[in-house]
Design an enzyme around this catalytic site. Structure first.
Site, mmCIF file in Angstrom:
data_model
loop_
_atom_site.group_PDB
_atom_site.id
_atom_site.type_symbol
_atom_site.label_atom_id
_atom_site.label_comp_id
_atom_site.label_asym_id
_atom_site.label_seq_id
_atom_site.Cartn_x
_atom_site.Cartn_y
_atom_site.Cartn_z
ATOM 1 N N GLY A 264 0.846 -1.196 0.000
ATOM 2 C CA GLY A 264 0.000 0.000 0.000
ATOM 3 C C GLY A 264 0.878 1.241 0.000
ATOM 4 O O GLY A 264 0.677 2.174 -0.768
ATOM 5 N N ALA A 265 1.880 1.226 0.881
ATOM 6 C CA ALA A 265 2.784 2.363 1.018
ATOM 7 C C ALA A 265 4.006 1.907 1.789
ATOM 8 O O ALA A 265 4.022 0.810 2.344
ATOM 9 C CB ALA A 265 2.091 3.502 1.764
ATOM 10 N N GLU A 267 7.151 3.460 4.489
ATOM 11 C CA GLU A 267 7.483 4.581 5.366
ATOM 12 C C GLU A 267 8.936 5.049 5.286
ATOM 13 O O GLU A 267 9.524 5.384 6.314
ATOM 14 C CB GLU A 267 7.144 4.196 6.809
ATOM 15 N N ASN A 268 9.530 5.100 4.092
ATOM 16 C CA ASN A 268 10.894 5.625 3.983
ATOM 17 C C ASN A 268 10.925 7.011 4.623
ATOM 18 O O ASN A 268 10.116 7.871 4.277
ATOM 19 C CB ASN A 268 11.293 5.757 2.516
ATOM 20 N N GLU A 301 1.612 5.802 7.686
ATOM 21 C CA GLU A 301 3.015 5.982 7.298
ATOM 22 C C GLU A 301 3.666 7.086 8.125
ATOM 23 O O GLU A 301 4.830 6.972 8.513
ATOM 24 C CB GLU A 301 3.135 6.276 5.803
HETATM 25 ZN ZN LIG Z 1 3.332 0.136 8.339
#
Ligand SMILES: [Zn+2]
Length: 852
Positions: A264-265, A267-268, A301
């Protein structure tokens, strides 16, 4: 094999220069890694995969340089750097030159493509390094504890944007038509959080949140879809700074929509990447569910920027804490942003999904030993996110929100820029709350499964007992115990008695001033357990539904259906219970109700389907009639979404001709005037037209999928292609999962949808059996694993045998316990079918007989 790298040499800082070539899908790189050599070595081992290492040198104190060579071990994704003479303990600078490929598997440093409105194809490059794919971008110590500072330079064509974790500090010409973009040093962080994105991307104007500029990046032409994400992004960044009591740990925050994205995404730190549906949305054309998804993912995120990025788990067995916590914080932030969305009630759906897996024999504890990377990937599941978040919510309610928050602050403060274990969080929470935490929590974290709490009248009071809930496995586990924080509310002599207790023993007697008329155990709905009421209590309670909170009604149905799946309640008794919900107004309660009817549908023989459809219509018609088709001015967003959900279920699962006819009219109106149809109703209308339509609708939806103007529109029409019922059309949809028309990020989920529908599961299963190897090659690993969840819908003894044989013969390993869990869910459904086929047929015949 030892899965950890030797601790003889550790990195402190990486200076990385990368030059991607989007045309040839390759990249060239060089890096200097400042390392501490702890003991004399002639070999340095670090991670590398799908890279060619061209040169190796190490420079020591006083300018001494030793040339080395590299031996790659692709199986273990490692490089051994060999030196002719021992490297003495001390500080050294390791210099490597290497090349790699921009792959199409959506992991490591990969290629993503899109076609613009004029039909021109474009390529960009992006990274997805979690869990263990930074090693595909540059040779590194790819373990979360080996934190370092990263100084990144990207060499790219003049016209392209280059984004990494930190702000740009310099741009210099780098040969004909190229520029070198240098980024500020990162904080000390883990390799899996490094990000590079290169392409023709455009950014919104920054929104300042305190000192942090927040921007959304996307392909040209889509910035108009960024406003909503900026709004929730700015709100949650501010919310988390206050909650955590620590400033945002980066120097800027970019949210990037990548056309091809496996998860989904991600978190960089400072460069969070998303699939487009999770970031870009047109608020005026999106349903409530679609908006909620964007809000959830953005908040999730951003919660990680502290919890995960600033403080990181020591090893992948701690991933649950990372993800559970971000999920918990996402809910807290979204609930604070839009209280009218009642986000904690909707969370009931997620909690119930985790309970479905955790009721299996093949479940695992939330915290689970992880050795190999493959097993680490399998940790990104419902138990990690949803059970984990449920358990944290239970603890937060137990400690009180303020005490919990203080413990979180203490934990982040103690471990920032470093790593921590689960026990460190318990310690901080305990220190802040001045009470011991582990005893209460251990059973929920380190033991698999969860309790079933049974309630029965005993004298004037109640007897409450616990045992493990199991779908299969009968009486086993009757002696297992949890420490269960129980909240109950009993209706006694027209008043209420509230009680809180910690159930530790097998059973306890709860005295009441007079015998209870009815009682809710798990009042408020935060507990991660199921409740079974003795028949007289259940009967009285189902007559008093209006006095329960929505989440309590949700749990009553969800627990009731789980008891029916496990054989502790008959399906007929469960269906009788559903008849009491005609006046229901909460959409989550309807979600569990229609979901259970769809499950029954998959277990029914086709000849009984018309009767089940009639039952669906009976159950839904009162609520659907009350809401009608047109939105009312004084309605909430949730009521509008409920309208869309009910109409969809009536027109598809209920196969209701009147609803289908009306949906065709509504869609015709939409063609003339898009603003004439409520965005919450439109997705349901599209699904109904697919279920009741033919070739003409298919052609139209395919065209609209290809020319969609928003990610949400694209998804609606794509999944509609799995909702048709004619074999020729379904066969076309199946072909599209492999012919390049559907992105590999979506194709596995389209297959899962096809396996799940009673109209397409048979051809879909044959198709998957014939093409699984190609799918394994082409689809991203995480999505490929989820695709197989579709086998849980192949409900018949013959299919089950075929499925078992298929996996045994091909030795397909999906990592962790994933496959075992899918097979067991199928076993539960087949057992349900074997037990209930005859009684259900009799029940349906009786219940749907035309009344005189
Ligand atoms: Zn996560």
């Amino acid at each position: 094999m030892d899965f950890r790298l030797p601790a003889t040499v550790v990195p402190a800082r990486y200076d990385i220069r990368l030059e991607p070539d989007l045309e040839t899908a390759t990249f060239a790189g060089e890096e200097t890694i400042a390392v501490s050599v702890k003991e004399s070595v002639t070999e340095i081992v670090l991670n590398a995969a799908e890279l060619a290492i061209l040169s190796v040198a190490i420079e020591g104190p006083g300018g001494v340089v030793v040339q080395g060579s590299a031996a790659l071990d692709e199986t273990n994704e490692r490089a051994r750097l060999l030196f002719p003479a021992p490297i003495a303990p001390g500080e050294w600078r390791l210099k490597l030159r290497f090349t790699g490929v921009l792959n199409d598997r959506l992991h490591g440093f990969y290629r993503s493509t899109y076609t613009d409105a004029a039909g021109v194809a474009h390529t960009l490059a992006a990274t997805q390094f979690e869990a263990t794919d930074a090693r595909r971008g540059f040779p590194c110590w790819d373990e979360p504890t080996l934190k370092a500072v990263f100084g990144v330079t990207l060499v790219v064509p003049e016209g392209l944007a280059a984004v990494s974790n930190t702000a740009v500090v310099g741009e210099t010409p780098a040969g004909p038509g190229k520029k070198a973009v240098a980024f500020a040093d990162t904080i000390r962080m883990s390799s899996y959080l490094v990000a590079f994105v290169v392409g023709e991307l455009v950014a919104t104007e920054p929104v300042m949140v305190g000192k942090t500029p927040l921007r959304v990046w996307c392909v040209p032409g889509k910035t108009r879809l960024a406003r909503f994400a900026l709004e929730i992004g700015a709100f949650s960044l501010d919310f988390f700074e206050r909650y955590y009591g620590l400033p945002y740990p980066g120097d800027k925050l970019d949210l990037l929509a990548i056309p091809d994205f496996a998860a989904g995404a991600m978190e960089n730190l400072g460069a969070v990447t998303f699939r487009e549906t999770a970031l870009l949305v047109d608020e005026t054309a999106a349903s409530h569910s679609e908006l909620e998804r964007v809000a959830d993912v953005v908040a999730h995120e951003l919660a990680h920027m502290w919890f995960g990025d600033l403080v990181t788990m020591t090893w992948w067995n701690g991933i649950w804490l990372n993800e559970a916590f971000a999920t918990f914080m996402e809910l807290l932030a979204v609930d604070a942003w839009k209280p009218e969305w009642k986000r904690w009630v909707t969370f009931g759906v997620s909690r119930a999904a985790a309970m479905t897996v955790d009721g299996l024999e093949s479940t695992r504890p939330i915290e689970f030993e992880v050795l190999a990377p493959r097993d680490c990937e399998a940790m990104f599941d419902l138990l990690t996110y949803e059970k984990g978040a449920s358990v944290l919510r239970m603890l937060e309610q137990h400690l009180g929100p303020e005490g919990f928050r203080n413990g979180v602050r203490l934990y982040l403060d103690r471990h920032r820029f470093a790593n921590a274990e689960t026990t460190d969080l318990w310690k901080a929470l305990g220190d802040a709350a001045h009470q011991p935490i582990p005893e209460v929590m251990d059973g929920w974290i380190f033991k698999p499964g969860y309790p079933l709490v049974s309630v029965e009248p005993e004298g004037r009071g109640l007897k409450i007992s616990q045992r493990r809930f199991r779908y299969l496995g009968g009486e086993e586990g009757a002696e297992e115990r949890w420490r269960i924080p129980i909240t109950l509310r009993a209706s006694v002599k027209r008043g209420f008695v509230h009680k809180q207790l910690l159930l530790e023993a097998g059973e306890v007697l709860v005295p009441l001033p007079a015998s209870a008329d009815w009682v809710v155990v798990n009042a408020g709905g935060h507990g991660f357990y199921r409740v079974r009421y003795a028949p007289p209590l259940l009967k009285k309670m189902s007559g008093a539904l209006a006095k329960l909170e929505p989440i309590e009604r949700f749990n009553l149905l969800s627990d009731g259906f789980a008891l029916a799946q496990s054989g502790m309640l008959t399906a007929a008794d469960y269906l009788d219970l559903t008849a009491r919900f005609a006046g229901e107004t909460d959409r989550n309660v309807w979600t569990v109700l229609t979901g259970s009817l769809a499950y029954v549908n998959r277990a029914m023989a086709a000849e009984h389907r018309p009767q089940l459809e009639a039952l669906v219509r009976q159950r839904l018609e009162t609520a659907a009639e009350r809401l009608g088709w047109e939105p009312q001015p004084d309605e909430t967003e949730l009521e509008r979404q409920l309208r869309g959900d009910l109409l969809r279920a009536l027109g598809t699962l209920g196969n209701d001709p009147a609803t289908q006819g009306r949906a065709r009219e509504v869609y015709a109106r939409y063609r003339d005037d898009e603003s004439a149809v409520d965005p919450n109703v439109l997705p349901g209308v599209i699904a109904i037209l697919a279920a009741s339509g033919g070739e003409a609708e298919y052609a139209e939806f395919l065209g609209r999928f290809k020319s969609a103007r928003t990610p949400q529109e694209e998804q609606r029409y794509l999944y509609a292609l799995a909702g048709f019922r004619q074999p020729e059309l379904l066969s076309q949809t199946l072909d599209r999962t492999l012919n390049g028309e559907v992105r590999s990020q979506d194709a596995p989920f389209l297959i899962r949808a096809l396996l799940t529908s009673v109209y397409s599961r048979e051809p879909a299963w044959e198709f998957v059996k014939a093409n699984w190897e190609e799918m394994a090659r082409r689809y991203p690993g995480s999505a490929y694993r989820r695709m197989w969840e579709g086998i849980t819908a192949l409900v018949s003894p013959a299919w089950e045998q075929d499925v078992q044989g298929f996996f045994t013969a091909r030795r397909i390993d999906l990592g962790g316990k994933t496959l075992e869990q899918y097979l067991e869910q199928l076993r539960v459904a087949v057992r349900f079918q074997e037990r209930e086929t005859a009684p259900l047929a009799a029940y349906l015949a009786q219940a749907t007989k035309p009344k005189r």
